[in-house]
Design an enzyme around this catalytic site. Structure first.
Site, short mmCIF file in Angstrom:
data_model
loop_
_atom_site.label_atom_id
_atom_site.label_comp_id
_atom_site.label_asym_id
_atom_site.label_seq_id
_atom_site.Cartn_x
_atom_site.Cartn_y
_atom_site.Cartn_z
N ARG A 1 68.08 12.04 8.54
CA ARG A 1 67.78 12.71 9.82
C ARG A 1 67.98 11.69 10.95
NH1 ARG A 1 62.63 16.46 10.16
NH2 ARG A 1 63.91 17.38 11.80
N ASP B 1 59.12 12.19 18.41
CA ASP B 1 59.99 11.63 17.37
C ASP B 1 60.65 10.33 17.82
OD1 ASP B 1 59.76 14.62 16.72
OD2 ASP B 1 60.47 13.67 14.89
O1 MRU Z 1 61.61 18.64 12.61
P1 MRU Z 1 60.22 18.13 12.38
O2 MRU Z 1 59.32 19.15 11.80
O3 MRU Z 1 60.23 16.84 11.62
O4 MRU Z 1 59.72 17.81 13.85
C1 MRU Z 1 58.45 17.26 13.98
C2 MRU Z 1 58.03 17.04 15.37
O5 MRU Z 1 58.76 17.27 16.31
C3 MRU Z 1 56.71 16.39 15.55
O6 MRU Z 1 56.12 16.79 16.75
C4 MRU Z 1 56.89 14.87 15.59
O7 MRU Z 1 57.61 14.42 14.49
C5 MRU Z 1 55.61 14.18 15.71
S1 MRU Z 1 54.82 13.95 14.16
C6 MRU Z 1 53.34 13.17 14.37
#
Ligand code: MRU
Length: 370
Positions: A111, A260
């Site tokens: 990712r 992220d």
């Molecule tokens: O695609 P995801 O489900 O991994 O996205 C997660 C998010 O956007 C969360 O808000 C982020 O990773 C913060 S986790 C503490």
């Protein structure tokens, strides 16, 4: 008050795997033979523990969001590479390093947006480099120790963010959150949910949470509502397009979201839809806080336009959660998984070291975040 116990939830959901009662978001099995992951793609209907050990399986688990959320991805990658590196069959340091780097490349391609993935893998590689010359078996042991440290630190970091965020809450508050920056996205507490769990630990139960469902993957509905409701928190699920009316009605006093990747100037990448929530918050005069572990702040990027934004499969939008396809065959679909919230829309960024206000780069450096 109970804290996000799977035990409470297990009675309510069919198809539960009893092993899940003892499970973290992600952990190494006791005999260190595999990773045990609570498969988040099946929640909330089924609680299932995945046991995986191969590099491709770990890649797949991250790529397809069986484990997701920036800190949890970092923890999974750290445990994962400790495990796969332990199976490299050589006693030669240079050959071991080369094979480790091949594995690292695979996991790093799973990712693109959450910087914790690269941060954790780089941290694991630094251990290996620092131990150059030692017997390979001892280095393998050091990698396990480091992965466990990354996991344990994540709990402490989230707890600190929770304390600081709790200090911003008042009894009776309505809080809105987007996506899942909860326990499921970390080792424990979450980031955006940490203030809520810390509030429970302090005996404060008088607050309400609004969860955006978070199209297209529904992390708000499937995960955040699942864990907050299960923890006994007053939780209301709303569709993403209801946030404006909920805010306008005066039901929201503050907003906590996760992230992220945060650029040096405070621009913040988080799940798609977050920047819209921030624009609404500005319009309605509601404080908008980003909860950010230091490991999610990427000081190598000056601004948010340099953050790589993941694009995902069209089927997530057209059919994934529907009984039948809900869009014409062949229609173009744009499915960016994240957006960037401009720093000017952010009231403050809560790190484990303290609450930062603009100008963010100066504030981060003042806390020793480099
Ligand atoms: O695609 P995801 O489900 O991994 O996205 C997660 C998010 O956007 C969360 O808000 C982020 O990773 C913060 S986790 C503490």
């Amino acid at each position: 008050m109970r804290f996000c116990e799977w035990r409470v939830l297990i009675d309510k959901y069919r198809g539960a795997d009893m092993d899940a009662l003892k499970l973290d978001t992600v952990r190494l099995s006791e005999d260190r033979s595999c990773l045990e992951i609570l498969d988040q793609t099946l929640l909330p209907g089924t609680i299932k523990v995945l046991r995986i050990e191969k590099l491709e399986e770990i890649y797949e688990a991250i790529r397809f969001l069986r484990v997701r959320g920036a800190p949890a991805i970092g923890v999974c990658a750290a445990y994962g590479i400790a495990l796969t590196a332990s199976r490299i069959e050589t006693q030669d340091y240079e050959a071991f390093l080369a094979a480790f780097r091949e594995q690292k490349k695979v996991l790093a391609s799973s990712r693109p947006t959450a910087v914790n993935l690269f941060w954790a893998l780089d941290r694991m590689e630094r251990v290996l480099l620092a131990q150059a010359g030692r017997p390979v078996d001892e280095i393998k042991e050091c990698l396990f120790v480091e992965a466990q440290a990354i996991r344990d630190e994540d709990v402490a970091i989230s707890r600190s963010i929770g304390e600081i965020g709790f200090g911003l809450m008042k009894p009776g508050n309505g809080i809105l959150t987007h996506c899942n920056a909860g326990t499921l996205a970390t080792a424990k507490y979450g980031t955006a949910t940490a203030p809520m769990y810390v509030a429970l630990e302090h005996g404060m139960t008088d607050f309400r949470v609004y969860c955006d469902e978070t199209r297209p993957l529904l992390q708000g509905a499937r995960l955040t509502a699942f864990e907050l409701h299960g923890a006994g928190i007053d939780t209301t699920l709303i569709c993403d397009n209801m946030a404006s009316t909920v805010m306008k009605s005066g039901l929201v006093d503050l907003i906590f979201v996760g992230c992220d990747r945060v650029a040096a100037n405070g621009d913040t990448a988080n799940k798609i839809g977050t920047s819209g929530v921030a624009v609404l918050a500005k319009h309605y005069g509601i404080p908008f806080y980003v909860c950010a572990p230091g490991s999610t702040i990427d000081m190598s990027l000056a601004a948010g336009d340099q953050i790589p934004i993941e694009e995902r499969e069209a089927s997530e939008v057209t059919e994934m959660w529907y009984k039948e396809r809900m869009a014409p065959e062949g229609v173009k679909v744009y499915n960016p998984a994240f957006d960037v919230t401009d720093h000017s829309l952010i009231t403050g960024i809560i790190t484990e070291k303290g609450l930062c206000r603009a100008p963010y780069e100066k504030a981060f450096r003042a806390l020793g975040i480099e």
